[in-house]
Enzyme design. Structure first.
Site, PDB file in Angstrom:
ATOM      1  N   PHE A 182      -7.509  -0.549  -0.286  1.00 60.18           N
ATOM      2  CA  PHE A 182      -7.809   0.777   0.288  1.00 60.18           C
ATOM      3  C   PHE A 182      -6.558   1.622   0.496  1.00 60.18           C
ATOM      4  O   PHE A 182      -6.478   2.442   1.398  1.00 60.18           O
ATOM      5  CB  PHE A 182      -8.605   0.637   1.595  1.00 60.18           C
ATOM      6  CG  PHE A 182      -9.819  -0.233   1.437  1.00 60.18           C
ATOM      7  CD1 PHE A 182     -10.868   0.148   0.606  1.00 60.18           C
ATOM      8  CD2 PHE A 182      -9.883  -1.465   2.058  1.00 60.18           C
ATOM      9  CE1 PHE A 182     -11.959  -0.673   0.413  1.00 60.18           C
ATOM     10  CE2 PHE A 182     -10.976  -2.286   1.869  1.00 60.18           C
ATOM     11  CZ  PHE A 182     -12.032  -1.894   1.041  1.00 60.18           C
ATOM     12  N   ARG A 183      -5.540   1.375  -0.357  1.00 56.71           N
ATOM     13  CA  ARG A 183      -4.271   2.115  -0.317  1.00 56.71           C
ATOM     14  C   ARG A 183      -3.541   1.975   1.020  1.00 56.71           C
ATOM     15  O   ARG A 183      -2.707   2.812   1.387  1.00 56.71           O
ATOM     16  CB  ARG A 183      -4.478   3.593  -0.663  1.00 56.71           C
ATOM     17  CG  ARG A 183      -5.243   3.780  -1.952  1.00 56.71           C
ATOM     18  CD  ARG A 183      -4.818   4.992  -2.743  1.00 56.71           C
ATOM     19  NE  ARG A 183      -5.525   5.070  -4.013  1.00 56.71           N
ATOM     20  CZ  ARG A 183      -5.120   4.483  -5.128  1.00 56.71           C
ATOM     21  NH1 ARG A 183      -4.022   3.750  -5.151  1.00 56.71           N
ATOM     22  NH2 ARG A 183      -5.813   4.625  -6.241  1.00 56.71           N
ATOM     23  N   LEU A 184      -3.868   0.902   1.742  1.00 54.71           N
ATOM     24  CA  LEU A 184      -3.152   0.638   3.007  1.00 54.71           C
ATOM     25  C   LEU A 184      -2.002  -0.320   2.692  1.00 54.71           C
ATOM     26  O   LEU A 184      -1.958  -1.458   3.167  1.00 54.71           O
ATOM     27  CB  LEU A 184      -4.113   0.067   4.051  1.00 54.71           C
ATOM     28  CG  LEU A 184      -5.277   1.013   4.385  1.00 54.71           C
ATOM     29  CD1 LEU A 184      -6.265   0.353   5.337  1.00 54.71           C
ATOM     30  CD2 LEU A 184      -4.736   2.309   5.001  1.00 54.71           C
TER      31      LEU A 184
END
Ligand SMILES: Cc1cc2nc3c(=O)[nH]c(=O)nc-3n(C[C@H](O)[C@H](O)[C@H](O)COP(=O)(O)O)c2cc1C
Length: 205
Positions: A182-184
């Site tokens: 989640f692009r974290l």
């Protein structure tokens, strides 16, 4: 941290950047299909306009990150004018990125000679024949230059051209990035402190 922990464990716990970089480059060497040492090199020209191209990392240690090139090329002239540069490694199959930036030094003649001597004969001839980054009227003109230098250096060792040497980026910052869902993503940046040690920060992705 052990080398295994550096790559399989939480790299954000790493206390210094060079062992971590060595571990990631080792992983890339094992996994990338070609040129694990390929890196984008950023410079700026005299108008402050950024410029970027790939080079091959040919050495690194706690003093910095070394690559070789023609000092009369665009990148050579840009670096000689500013003595600053940045690099960005991206190892796609590992989903990792490393960024390096800082002042630049010229490697010693002995260091450049030693590396030049390891290059294939054709590459050493090419270093003489290529006026890198300058206009070339035809492929034939390049091949003619290669033939001329091959004849000139038919016997004996090929000396290193004075315009061909290495630059070392002495990092003031090294950032490690690893893909997370989640692009974290995880990011840590090491910044050289006044006492020569490293300060570490975690950054928002
Ligand atoms: C994977 C890869 C590695 C390269 N390695 C080098 C290198 O180590 N040194 C170099 O001078 N050019 C290298 N090149 C060529 C440069 O990207 C560039 O075309 C050339 O150096 C001229 O750049 P400049 O006009 O900005 O100076 C490489 C290109 C690729 C795609």
């Amino acid at each position: 941290m052990t080398d295994t922990e550096l790559t399989s464990g939480d790299f954000t716990q790493s206390a210094e950047p060079f062992r971590l970089f060595a571990a990631w480059l080792k992983d890339a060497t094992a996994q990338e299909p070609n040129d694990p040492n390929a890196v984008a090199l950023a410079t700026v020209d005299t108008d402050g306009l950024p410029d970027v191209r790939m080079v091959l990392l040919k050495g690194f240690d706690e003093h910095g990150f070394v690559f070789y090139t023609n000092f009369e090329s665009a990148k050579g002239r840009e670096i000689l004018a500013t003595m600053k540069a940045a690099m960005c490694f991206h190892w796609k199959s590992l989903r990792r990125q490393v960024r390096v930036r800082g002042p630049v030094e010229i490697v010693t003649d002995a260091e450049a000679d030693e590396y030049f001597a390891t290059r294939p004969r054709g590459s050493r001839i090419g270093a003489w024949a290529s006026k890198q980054s300058r206009p070339l009227e035809s492929r034939f003109a390049l091949e003619k230059a290669v033939a001329e230098y091959t004849a000139r250096h038919a016997i004996g060792e090929i000396p290193r051209p004075a315009h061909w040497s290495g630059f070392r980026i002495v990092p003031s910052q090294i950032e490690f990035w690893h893909d997370r869902p989640f692009r974290l993503h995880d990011r840590i940046v090491f910044t050289r402190a006044a006492d020569g040690g490293w300060e570490k920060d975690r950054l928002y992705p």
